[in-house]
Design an enzyme around this catalytic site. Structure first.
Site: not given
Ligand code: ARG
Length: 406
Positions: A104, A133, A184
């Site tokens: 990110r 995110d 996903s």
């Molecule tokens: N839980 C993990 C994190 O916060 C994975 C997130 C996956 N993100 C996504 N947009 N599918 O880093």
């Protein structure tokens, strides 16, 4: 659809775009509902993507973007984000090697760069309000350019996934990219995050078909595979004696460790926003490198340095997970880690077999292991006569305590 608030008027927006349902919906939504004049999409390739990036680009243009930028940042990602995290042995909640979290800040930085290039007044992302995110993007962008607006349409539009699909269909925008799946994914060379569908039941075993990189135990080779990794100042630099760049080394180890079924993680994770989620990951290369790196540190670092580093590693993981990549505390911990890595040079042998990764040997020119001190044989240099006096003083505080408190 609820009535989303209209944010301060943005004219030109750079959108972080994957081609999935949410970010695809963002393009017409930004223009039609929020009155943005121009949407430029940015797709960052962090490496090893199986997605057809040319198709993603075409889709962005067909959905109404004026420019669709696809940029390959894979070697930078491996070099400047993943490998430093390996030096930190970074595992959030002692388990998650943070592939998504590490990507990110790099995407945020690239968004800001492209925004400057195009003279945009805002950047946008497709994150929802439940996840981590959004925190990572918003915090990083604010630090990089406080003047840029950050738009998060998916946090406000109140549409379900089905409603988003209707919204796209009404506008003649194709919905599916790639294969349809109940899961996903967020994938990069540091690992795959797998969410959704049957995984949301924390009691249910993750179905075998959710894994992309790691073999089922039933399909792993019946012979173990031994791999030698050479580190230079905490950076993995050779694999079986051949020099390799971070990205290539990570990818090669993903293949080797993955075929032996190593690198799966199944956990209940605490998100920044306070929600517990069931998460499944596969990160064979990254987890193998952390295993090897930590072992070499045990060989080359003093006990008190190891102990202090270990506690900072937890903080490092919390900071990266929580979107604080650019914070002063993270920089200070980076400096500590860099100092410790000066002597973390040497080789580690790993053995992969039936889902396991075991260290079976290590050697280092800076190794603090000294055979002559450690041996139980006759030639030992350790002076046993020094032991009784040491033990007397070492045990003194506790024996005084016991005398006073019998
Ligand atoms: N839980 C993990 C994190 O916060 C994975 C997130 C996956 N993100 C996504 N947009 N599918 O880093």
């Amino acid at each position: 659809m609820s009535n989303p608030s209209i944010p301060p008027r943005a004219r030109k927006v750079v959108l972080a775009y994957s081609g999935g349902v949410d970010t695809s919906t963002c393009i017409p939504f930004l223009k039609d509902t929020w009155g943005v004049e121009e949407v430029i999409t940015l797709t960052c390739d962090l490496g090893g993507s199986e997605v057809d990036l040319a198709a993603v680009r075409q889709k962005a243009l067909a959905s109404g973007a004026t420019h669709a930028i696809v940029t390959n940042v894979a070697s930078e990602f491996a070099h400047d984000y993943v490998f430093p995290a390996i030096q930190a042995n970074a595992l959030y909640q002692s388990k998650y090697p943070m592939a998504t979290a590490l990507g990110r800040p790099l995407i945020a930085r690239t968004l800001v760069e492209v925004a400057h290039e195009f003279g945009a007044d805002a950047v946008a992302h497709g994150c929802t309000g439940q996840g981590n995110d959004q925190v990572r993007f918003d915090v990083a962008i604010k630090l990089l350019d406080p003047k840029l607006m950050v738009l998060a349409p998916a946090r406000e539009w109140g549409m379900s996934r089905e409603q988003c699909i209707d919204y796209l269909t009404q506008r003649g925008i194709a919905v599916t990219v790639g294969r349809s799946s109940p899961y996903s994914y967020d994938c990069n060379p540091a690992g795959n995050a797998i969410e959704g569908g049957p995984i949301e039941n924390p009691w249910a075993q993750p179905p075998e078909d959710c894994y992309l990189l790691t073999s089922a135990l039933a399909n792993t080779p019946d012979e173990p595979e031994i791999v030698e990794i050479g580190f230079c100042k905490g950076v993995a630099a050779t694999l079986n004696g051949s020099e390799m760049e971070p990205l290539a080394l990570l990818q090669a180890l993903n293949t080797i460790a993955g075929r032996h079924g190593f690198g799966r993680v199944d956990m209940v994770e605490d998100r920044v926003v306070g929600i517990k989620t069931r998460e499944v990951y596969e990160a064979p290369g990254m987890l193998a490198l952390i295993t090897a790196h930590r072992d070499l540190e045990e060989m080359t670092l003093m006990r008190d340095v190891l102990r202090t580093k270990f506690s900072l590693e937890q903080q490092y993981a919390d900071l990266v997970y929580g979107g604080q990549w650019l914070s002063p505390l993270k920089s200070a911990i980076d400096a500590f880690i860099e100092e410790t890595q000066r002597t973390v040079t040497g080789d580690v042998r790993l053995r992969f077999f039936k889902g396991g990764c075991t260290v079976i040997g290590r050697q280092s020119p800076n190794g603090l292991y000294q055979y002559d001190l450690a041996t139980y044989g006759e030639r030992g240099q350790f002076n046993p006569d020094a032991a009784p006096g040491f033990i007397e003083l070492y045990g003194l505080p506790a024996s005084i305590w016991r005398q006073v408190n019998p």
